[in-house]
Write an enzyme that holds these catalytic residues in place. Sequence first.
Site, PDB file in Angstrom:
ATOM      1  N   ARG A  28      -0.092 -18.070  13.843  1.00 39.70           N
ATOM      2  CA  ARG A  28      -1.490 -18.293  14.135  1.00 39.70           C
ATOM      3  C   ARG A  28      -1.635 -17.746  15.260  1.00 39.70           C
ATOM      4  O   ARG A  28      -3.415 -18.834  15.497  1.00 39.70           O
ATOM      5  CB  ARG A  28      -2.117 -19.140  12.904  1.00 39.70           C
ATOM      6  CG  ARG A  28      -1.624 -19.091  11.955  1.00 39.70           C
ATOM      7  CD  ARG A  28      -2.582 -17.873  11.087  1.00 39.70           C
ATOM      8  NE  ARG A  28      -2.049 -17.288   9.419  1.00 39.70           N
ATOM      9  CZ  ARG A  28      -2.201 -17.874   8.351  1.00 39.70           C
ATOM     10  NH1 ARG A  28      -3.543 -19.070   8.349  1.00 39.70           N
ATOM     11  NH2 ARG A  28      -2.081 -17.592   7.041  1.00 39.70           N
ATOM     12  N   ARG A  32      -8.788 -17.973  14.290  1.00 39.41           N
ATOM     13  CA  ARG A  32      -9.955 -18.846  14.282  1.00 39.41           C
ATOM     14  C   ARG A  32      -9.908 -19.280  14.750  1.00 39.41           C
ATOM     15  O   ARG A  32     -11.302 -19.842  15.534  1.00 39.41           O
ATOM     16  CB  ARG A  32     -10.478 -18.722  12.803  1.00 39.41           C
ATOM     17  CG  ARG A  32     -10.800 -17.579  11.549  1.00 39.41           C
ATOM     18  CD  ARG A  32     -10.675 -18.138  10.298  1.00 39.41           C
ATOM     19  NE  ARG A  32      -9.224 -18.432   9.943  1.00 39.41           N
ATOM     20  CZ  ARG A  32      -9.163 -18.994   8.580  1.00 39.41           C
ATOM     21  NH1 ARG A  32     -10.246 -19.021   7.686  1.00 39.41           N
ATOM     22  NH2 ARG A  32      -7.899 -19.186   8.608  1.00 39.41           N
ATOM     23  N   ARG A  41     -13.150 -10.140  15.462  1.00 44.05           N
ATOM     24  CA  ARG A  41     -13.008  -9.811  13.968  1.00 44.05           C
ATOM     25  C   ARG A  41     -13.560  -9.721  13.223  1.00 44.05           C
ATOM     26  O   ARG A  41     -14.106  -8.732  12.121  1.00 44.05           O
ATOM     27  CB  ARG A  41     -12.293 -11.361  13.131  1.00 44.05           C
ATOM     28  CG  ARG A  41     -12.484 -11.741  11.565  1.00 44.05           C
ATOM     29  CD  ARG A  41     -12.059 -13.210  11.291  1.00 44.05           C
ATOM     30  NE  ARG A  41     -11.610 -13.074   9.773  1.00 44.05           N
ATOM     31  CZ  ARG A  41     -12.509 -13.387   8.934  1.00 44.05           C
ATOM     32  NH1 ARG A  41     -14.282 -13.057   9.177  1.00 44.05           N
ATOM     33  NH2 ARG A  41     -12.387 -13.930   7.919  1.00 44.05           N
ATOM     34  N   ASP A  78      -0.299  -9.607   7.814  1.00 45.76           N
ATOM     35  CA  ASP A  78      -0.312 -10.902   7.169  1.00 45.76           C
ATOM     36  C   ASP A  78       1.232 -10.245   6.315  1.00 45.76           C
ATOM     37  O   ASP A  78       0.967  -9.306   5.953  1.00 45.76           O
ATOM     38  CB  ASP A  78      -1.374 -11.002   6.899  1.00 45.76           C
ATOM     39  CG  ASP A  78      -1.095 -12.032   5.445  1.00 45.76           C
ATOM     40  OD1 ASP A  78      -1.938 -13.443   6.170  1.00 45.76           O
ATOM     41  OD2 ASP A  78      -1.163 -11.777   4.704  1.00 45.76           O
ATOM     42  N   TYR A 155       2.739 -15.033  -4.394  1.00 45.39           N
ATOM     43  CA  TYR A 155       1.176 -14.540  -4.193  1.00 45.39           C
ATOM     44  C   TYR A 155       0.983 -13.320  -5.705  1.00 45.39           C
ATOM     45  O   TYR A 155      -0.302 -13.015  -6.494  1.00 45.39           O
ATOM     46  CB  TYR A 155       1.528 -14.328  -3.072  1.00 45.39           C
ATOM     47  CG  TYR A 155       0.480 -15.427  -1.636  1.00 45.39           C
ATOM     48  CD1 TYR A 155      -0.655 -16.020  -2.196  1.00 45.39           C
ATOM     49  CD2 TYR A 155       1.577 -15.816  -1.189  1.00 45.39           C
ATOM     50  CE1 TYR A 155      -0.629 -17.392  -1.485  1.00 45.39           C
ATOM     51  CE2 TYR A 155       1.423 -16.567  -0.252  1.00 45.39           C
ATOM     52  CZ  TYR A 155       0.114 -17.375  -0.678  1.00 45.39           C
ATOM     53  OH  TYR A 155       0.148 -18.635   0.675  1.00 45.39           O
TER      54      TYR A 155
HETATM   55  O1  CP3 Z   1       0.855 -16.287  13.551  1.00 46.43           O
HETATM   56  C1  CP3 Z   1       0.029 -15.305  13.579  1.00 46.43           C
HETATM   57  O2  CP3 Z   1      -0.956 -15.093  14.357  1.00 46.43           O
HETATM   58  C2  CP3 Z   1       0.786 -13.678  13.025  1.00 46.43           C
HETATM   59  C3  CP3 Z   1      -0.460 -13.220  12.579  1.00 46.43           C
HETATM   60  C4  CP3 Z   1       0.121 -13.578  10.924  1.00 46.43           C
HETATM   61  C5  CP3 Z   1      -1.017 -13.870   9.764  1.00 46.43           C
HETATM   62  N1  CP3 Z   1      -1.052 -14.273   8.533  1.00 46.43           N
HETATM   63  C6  CP3 Z   1      -2.830 -14.011  10.342  1.00 46.43           C
HETATM   64  C7  CP3 Z   1      -3.978 -14.865   9.306  1.00 46.43           C
HETATM   65  C8  CP3 Z   1       1.032 -14.819  10.084  1.00 46.43           C
HETATM   66  C9  CP3 Z   1       2.231 -14.464  10.855  1.00 46.43           C
HETATM   67  C10 CP3 Z   1       0.068 -14.667   8.902  1.00 46.43           C
HETATM   68  C11 CP3 Z   1       1.489 -15.365   7.934  1.00 46.43           C
HETATM   69  C12 CP3 Z   1       1.195 -15.576   6.579  1.00 46.43           C
HETATM   70  N2  CP3 Z   1       0.284 -15.027   5.350  1.00 46.43           N
HETATM   71  C13 CP3 Z   1       1.165 -16.348   6.067  1.00 46.43           C
HETATM   72  C14 CP3 Z   1       3.188 -17.075   6.459  1.00 46.43           C
HETATM   73  C15 CP3 Z   1       3.168 -18.162   7.351  1.00 46.43           C
HETATM   74  C16 CP3 Z   1       1.721 -19.177   6.436  1.00 46.43           C
HETATM   75  O3  CP3 Z   1       1.061 -19.870   7.274  1.00 46.43           O
HETATM   76  O4  CP3 Z   1       2.614 -20.309   6.118  1.00 46.43           O
HETATM   77  C17 CP3 Z   1       0.243 -16.793   4.219  1.00 46.43           C
HETATM   78  C18 CP3 Z   1       1.576 -17.555   3.161  1.00 46.43           C
HETATM   79  C19 CP3 Z   1      -0.219 -15.833   4.266  1.00 46.43           C
HETATM   80  C20 CP3 Z   1      -0.656 -15.591   3.674  1.00 46.43           C
HETATM   81  C21 CP3 Z   1      -2.811 -15.486   3.935  1.00 46.43           C
HETATM   82  N3  CP3 Z   1      -2.738 -15.040   4.950  1.00 46.43           N
HETATM   83  C22 CP3 Z   1      -3.238 -16.614   3.549  1.00 46.43           C
HETATM   84  C23 CP3 Z   1      -2.838 -18.313   2.114  1.00 46.43           C
HETATM   85  C24 CP3 Z   1      -4.387 -16.558   3.745  1.00 46.43           C
HETATM   86  C25 CP3 Z   1      -5.370 -17.650   3.919  1.00 46.43           C
HETATM   87  C26 CP3 Z   1      -5.320 -18.934   4.640  1.00 46.43           C
HETATM   88  C27 CP3 Z   1      -6.160 -19.274   5.857  1.00 46.43           C
HETATM   89  O5  CP3 Z   1      -5.454 -19.430   7.642  1.00 46.43           O
HETATM   90  O6  CP3 Z   1      -7.181 -18.890   5.665  1.00 46.43           O
HETATM   91  C28 CP3 Z   1      -4.425 -15.671   5.042  1.00 46.43           C
HETATM   92  C29 CP3 Z   1      -5.068 -15.187   6.174  1.00 46.43           C
HETATM   93  C30 CP3 Z   1      -5.036 -14.908   7.660  1.00 46.43           C
HETATM   94  N4  CP3 Z   1      -3.733 -14.647   7.787  1.00 46.43           N
HETATM   95  C31 CP3 Z   1      -5.870 -15.541   8.560  1.00 46.43           C
HETATM   96  C32 CP3 Z   1      -5.542 -15.318   9.983  1.00 46.43           C
HETATM   97  C33 CP3 Z   1      -5.732 -15.311  11.681  1.00 46.43           C
HETATM   98  C34 CP3 Z   1      -6.997 -16.040   8.260  1.00 46.43           C
HETATM   99  C35 CP3 Z   1      -7.861 -15.053   8.256  1.00 46.43           C
HETATM  100  C36 CP3 Z   1      -9.261 -14.910   8.450  1.00 46.43           C
HETATM  101  O7  CP3 Z   1      -9.393 -14.514  10.095  1.00 46.43           O
HETATM  102  O8  CP3 Z   1     -10.042 -14.926   8.425  1.00 46.43           O
END
Ligand code: CP3
Length: 347
Positions: A28, A32, A41, A78, A155
């Site tokens: 990540r 944010r 974003r 994602d 999911y």
């Molecule tokens: O790592 C990185 O920077 C690359 C991009 C990336 C994202 N999600 C961007 C993201 C990667 C590799 C993921 C993987 C992901 N997504 C996983 C596996 C890794 C982990 O964290 O366990 C999972 C379970 C998801 C599903 C997902 N996407 C969830 C549960 C959420 C909400 C939780 C949160 O942090 O808000 C997301 C949203 C998400 N994916 C964000 C980002 C940057 C935040 C969204 C935003 O900008 O509002």
Amino acid sequence: MSTPAPTKTILRALAGETLPTPPVWMMRQAGRYLPEYRATRAQAGDFLSLCYNSDLAAEVTLQPIRRYGFDAAILFADILLLPQALGPKLWFAEGEGPRMETTTTMDQVKALKPTEAIHDTLAPVYETVRILSRELPRETTLIGFAGAPWTVATYMIGGRGSKDQGAAHRLKDTDRATFAALIDRISEATVEYLSAQIDAGAEVVKLFDSWAGSLKGADFEDFAVKPAAYIIAALKARHPNVPIIAFPREAGHGYVGFAAKTGADCVAVDDSVTPEWAAEHVQKDGCVQGNLASRHMVTGGEDLVRETRRVVDAFRKGPHIFNLGHGITPDADPENVALMIRTIRES
Ligand code: CP3
């Protein structure tokens, strides 16, 4: 024809080399906690629009590289884009995380789109990869990724995130045929998705099994180990020189031997295990990635410096890629990330 030895630090570590300073990137890292991410974003409108806008997705991928000089960039996308490409609707409710139309019956599994159709939806992701492979600094490695089948299935079955993945466990335990058919469909689509990312320029791919820790005993073997082994074997047959990182998060004892059982080049470990334990039991099989607790990016100070040095020292005798145990959180202070990197490079 022999392949030339890699020069990028991450690729060297993945090839089994022990480096004096471990290469570093962060899960990540585009996110944010960075003001420039929040601005892009906002420009995109919402999270999914950002994922599907190749120029802006490439821009946010590059932001942490420009700011910190990480050794790797991870494609901005994602894990839920792949199931979305199979048909079910996906949306992100502000402040609530992902929501997905559920898949819980054999008829619904059979109604998923054919694997070839995923590329219609996912073409912008491949375009992001192509832009990045042109624009990244030459020393930076580009990592592509997908969710592992079990985590993606949680999911698809539950329709949202949950603490215990209860809905997916219930389907697994009461309707094995439907559950297994779903895992197979996701596995097959994941091979095509990662293969297309590699064709577009990804140099490494990572499988995120964020909820692997809730699979116990034979279930861990059947639904964390076996799907990873299947995907890795299929990718290695097509792209023998592309290293693969597996992240069966919170696998605990399941981390031991995971690389050997699945064919992964590197196992990423979370911070529920100590770096000393992982060095002894996991690094003996090859490269390990991890595992500083992400809370240090919030709290900083001497604890951050001490624990960063501890992770570097614990893994010093073998191939290691420095990372957090899980993704950096939105409340992290960007200055703490800079302090972590300085500490690694001065250790
Ligand atoms: O790592 C990185 O920077 C690359 C991009 C990336 C994202 N999600 C961007 C993201 C990667 C590799 C993921 C993987 C992901 N997504 C996983 C596996 C890794 C982990 O964290 O366990 C999972 C379970 C998801 C599903 C997902 N996407 C969830 C549960 C959420 C909400 C939780 C949160 O942090 O808000 C997301 C949203 C998400 N994916 C964000 C980002 C940057 C935040 C969204 C935003 O900008 O509002």
